[in-house]
Design a protein around this motif. Sequence first.
Motif, PDB file in Angstrom:
ATOM      1  N   ARG A  96       0.875  -1.321  -0.181  1.00 12.37           N
ATOM      2  CA  ARG A  96       0.022  -0.152   0.274  1.00 12.37           C
ATOM      3  C   ARG A  96       0.559   0.776   0.087  1.00 12.37           C
ATOM      4  NH1 ARG A  96      -4.627  -2.139  -1.790  1.00 12.37           N
ATOM      5  NH2 ARG A  96      -5.550  -0.258  -0.963  1.00 12.37           N
ATOM      6  N   MET A  97       0.275   2.528  -0.430  1.00 14.50           N
ATOM      7  CA  MET A  97       1.139   3.622  -0.843  1.00 14.50           C
ATOM      8  C   MET A  97       1.074   3.953   0.546  1.00 14.50           C
ATOM      9  SD  MET A  97       2.349   4.468  -3.321  1.00 14.50           S
ATOM     10  CE  MET A  97       2.064   4.186  -4.968  1.00 14.50           C
ATOM     11  N   ARG A 106      -5.515   3.765   0.972  1.00 14.87           N
ATOM     12  CA  ARG A 106      -4.702   4.065  -0.061  1.00 14.87           C
ATOM     13  C   ARG A 106      -4.509   3.556  -1.068  1.00 14.87           C
ATOM     14  NH1 ARG A 106      -1.029   1.720   5.296  1.00 14.87           N
ATOM     15  NH2 ARG A 106       0.567   1.816   3.465  1.00 14.87           N
ATOM     16  N   ASP A 107      -3.809   3.399  -2.094  1.00 16.10           N
ATOM     17  CA  ASP A 107      -3.960   2.779  -3.220  1.00 16.10           C
ATOM     18  C   ASP A 107      -2.215   1.691  -3.287  1.00 16.10           C
ATOM     19  OD1 ASP A 107      -4.198   2.425  -6.546  1.00 16.10           O
ATOM     20  OD2 ASP A 107      -3.207   5.047  -6.410  1.00 16.10           O
ATOM     21  N   HIS A 108      -2.632   1.408  -4.389  1.00 12.05           N
ATOM     22  CA  HIS A 108      -1.334   0.295  -4.882  1.00 12.05           C
ATOM     23  C   HIS A 108      -0.268   0.496  -4.711  1.00 12.05           C
ATOM     24  CE1 HIS A 108      -5.078  -2.033  -6.902  1.00 12.05           C
ATOM     25  NE2 HIS A 108      -5.190  -2.548  -5.771  1.00 12.05           N
ATOM     26  N   ASN A 109       0.785  -0.220  -4.320  1.00 15.47           N
ATOM     27  CA  ASN A 109       2.126  -0.156  -4.229  1.00 15.47           C
ATOM     28  C   ASN A 109       3.070  -0.954  -4.851  1.00 15.47           C
ATOM     29  OD1 ASN A 109       4.649   1.218  -4.329  1.00 15.47           O
ATOM     30  ND2 ASN A 109       4.519   1.250  -1.769  1.00 15.47           N
ATOM     31  N   HIS A 111       5.718  -0.863  -5.605  1.00 13.19           N
ATOM     32  CA  HIS A 111       7.540  -0.896  -5.290  1.00 13.19           C
ATOM     33  C   HIS A 111       7.760  -1.486  -3.715  1.00 13.19           C
ATOM     34  CE1 HIS A 111       7.955   1.340  -8.852  1.00 13.19           C
ATOM     35  NE2 HIS A 111       6.731   2.034  -8.612  1.00 13.19           N
ATOM     36  N   TYR A 136       8.089   4.264   0.328  1.00 18.06           N
ATOM     37  CA  TYR A 136       7.542   4.372  -0.646  1.00 18.06           C
ATOM     38  C   TYR A 136       7.580   2.259  -1.756  1.00 18.06           C
ATOM     39  CZ  TYR A 136       6.889   5.027  -6.034  1.00 18.06           C
ATOM     40  OH  TYR A 136       6.336   5.399  -6.781  1.00 18.06           O
ATOM     41  N   LYS A 137       9.763   2.772  -1.495  1.00 19.83           N
ATOM     42  CA  LYS A 137       9.886   1.578  -2.404  1.00 19.83           C
ATOM     43  C   LYS A 137      10.628   0.537  -1.356  1.00 19.83           C
ATOM     44  CE  LYS A 137      11.957   1.657  -7.072  1.00 19.83           C
ATOM     45  NZ  LYS A 137      12.745   2.976  -8.203  1.00 19.83           N
TER      46      LYS A 137
END
Length: 187
Positions: A96-97, A106-109, A111, A136-137
């Motif tokens: 999740r972002m 929360r949007d898809h992540n 990374h 984030y990553k």
Amino acid sequence: DLSQESAQTRAMYGIDQPQSKSFGSKCLMARRLVESGVRFVQVFSDGEWDAHSNLTKNHTEHCAATDVPIDGLLTDLKQRGLWDSTLVIWGGEFGRMPVSQGGDGRDHNPHGFVTWMAGAGIKGGVSYGELDEIGYKAAVDRVSVHDLHATLLHLLGIDHKRLTYFHNGRSFRLTDVAGNVIRPILA
């Protein structure tokens, strides 16, 4: 027939609670399948963890539905002598972002992603890999999908470098095979 299980076992899996009855029943059935020799079992939680909105409500409800049953499954596998021969993997579709989406979601992540494993061949209490400072990553000890697959196959007794096949007329050489076993998480 889960009615044949003891009240203690049903409580351990959360079958006696409305919020965890469905997932608890699935986890108990999974244990019974493993106990009877089924080699691969997949258990899905109910509903969608995909909280693009109402994240707190969504995750609170899903955690209430899954926390007790998964603890019951892990405990029961240990009590029944199945722990060392059963690999449990928990994952989802995406990370999740680290920022909100629409104020309460929360949007898809793609990374940064969390997967946990327990049981056969996994060193308990180990965390491997880290996200960057904002979440984030993947930044430290990054694990690719190929690394995860290589590790899972290793734990199942399969050398991923020897699991090759012809595809589109091409034969893969050992140097073409991606992924490395994540050795620091192995017992």
